[in-house]
Design a protein around this motif. Structure first.
Motif, PDB file in Angstrom:
ATOM      1  N   ALA A 202     -23.150 -64.046 -68.691  1.00  0.00           N
ATOM      2  CA  ALA A 202     -23.595 -62.790 -69.289  1.00  0.00           C
ATOM      3  C   ALA A 202     -22.674 -62.410 -70.447  1.00  0.00           C
ATOM      4  O   ALA A 202     -21.560 -62.932 -70.596  1.00  0.00           O
ATOM      5  N   THR A 203     -23.144 -61.490 -71.264  1.00  0.00           N
ATOM      6  CA  THR A 203     -22.364 -61.063 -72.422  1.00  0.00           C
ATOM      7  C   THR A 203     -21.089 -60.350 -71.976  1.00  0.00           C
ATOM      8  O   THR A 203     -21.027 -59.744 -70.901  1.00  0.00           O
ATOM      9  N   ALA A 204     -20.080 -60.404 -72.843  1.00  0.00           N
ATOM     10  CA  ALA A 204     -18.798 -59.783 -72.520  1.00  0.00           C
ATOM     11  C   ALA A 204     -18.941 -58.268 -72.401  1.00  0.00           C
ATOM     12  O   ALA A 204     -18.259 -57.634 -71.576  1.00  0.00           O
ATOM     13  N   ASP A 205     -19.808 -57.672 -73.201  1.00  0.00           N
ATOM     14  CA  ASP A 205     -19.985 -56.214 -73.146  1.00  0.00           C
ATOM     15  C   ASP A 205     -20.557 -55.778 -71.803  1.00  0.00           C
ATOM     16  O   ASP A 205     -20.137 -54.760 -71.237  1.00  0.00           O
TER      17      ASP A 205
ATOM     18  N   HIS B  59     -20.335 -57.409 -68.927  1.00  0.00           N
ATOM     19  CA  HIS B  59     -19.303 -57.617 -67.913  1.00  0.00           C
ATOM     20  C   HIS B  59     -18.243 -56.522 -67.991  1.00  0.00           C
ATOM     21  O   HIS B  59     -17.760 -56.021 -66.949  1.00  0.00           O
TER      22      HIS B  59
END
Length: 253
Positions: free
Chosen positions: A37-40, A42
């Protein structure tokens, strides 16, 4: 004091629900990380988990008082093993809550120069020792119930020699014989029967077994990773909520 205990019981119910949500976020964060998943996303889940942790710490302010009251009640139990395990367990829970309250004060800025890592490790050590004592109590009660149930089942079953008393030392040190295998099967069946007929003991044993992996991981004694910790915390929280919804499922004393 009674009014404080009643108020605290309501706070505990809210804390258990938030605890379940916190560990659900821990498990979700691990799943998102593994799923790419995207870092944002997470980061958002991690921040939500941190906010829930802070809310839980606030709801646990004053829980040490209830733990001390529970220790005062446990010290009057007639069974010496239960008295020792429960009294020391409650005292450790009281110290865990004190450390947790100090840690909350540090995170909110009330104690700006607090060594948060040291106090976090200290609180988890108290938590771990309390869980070890709780598991000891569970195993002790399980053994007592098996000792009571065993003779009753033996009286209902056809008479047969007891392998534990008739086998010699040579037999015990040799590979499993049909007699010892039968004895092990009977013991396992007795264990399952006792746990099935005592849901409070079963739930408490499973809950404490799940919880103990949390301090073991946080203290670095037995690292299991956030995914496993999240699953264990979610499972134990669900069982705690179940005992609050159905008080007869709570192990007493």
């Amino acid at each position: 004091m009674d009014s404080w205990v009643r108020f605290n019981a309501q706070s505990q119910a809210k804390e258990r629900v938030i605890r379940a949500a916190q560990y659900a976020c821990t498990l979700l964060g691990y799943t998102l990380q593994k799923g790419g998943a995207t870092a944002d996303l997470h980061k958002t889940v991690s921040q939500l988990e941190a906010h829930m942790s802070m809310t839980r710490k606030m709801l646990r302010l004053g829980n040490s008082v209830e733990a001390l009251e529970a220790a005062k009640r446990a010290i009057h139990l007639s069974d010496s093993v239960l008295r020792l395990c429960l009294t020391i367990s409650h005292l450790n829970r009281a110290m865990y809550f004190v450390c947790d309250n100090i840690l909350w004060a540090g995170k909110t800025g009330l104690i700006p120069k607090l060594d948060q890592h040291k106090w976090s490790q200290r609180s988890f050590r108290y938590y771990l020792f309390a869980l070890i004592l709780n598991l000891t109590r569970d195993v002790y009660e399980l053994r007592l119930l098996m000792e009571c149930e065993g003779p009753y089942r033996a009286s209902k079953a056809p008479h047969s020699p007891n392998p534990s008393t008739t086998l010699s030392a040579d037999h015990l040190s040799s590979p499993a014989t049909p007699a010892t295998s039968a004895w092990i099967r009977r013991q396992l069946h007795l264990l399952v029967t006792v746990l099935y007929s005592n849901p409070p003991l079963l739930l408490d044993l499973v809950k404490n077994s799940c919880d103990i992996f949390i301090p073991l991981d946080r203290l670095g004694i037995y690292p299991t990773g956030p995914g496993f910790v999240g699953a264990c915390g979610l499972a134990s929280s669900a069982l705690s909520i179940l005992t609050m919804v159905h008080p007869w499922l709570k192990l007493k004393p």
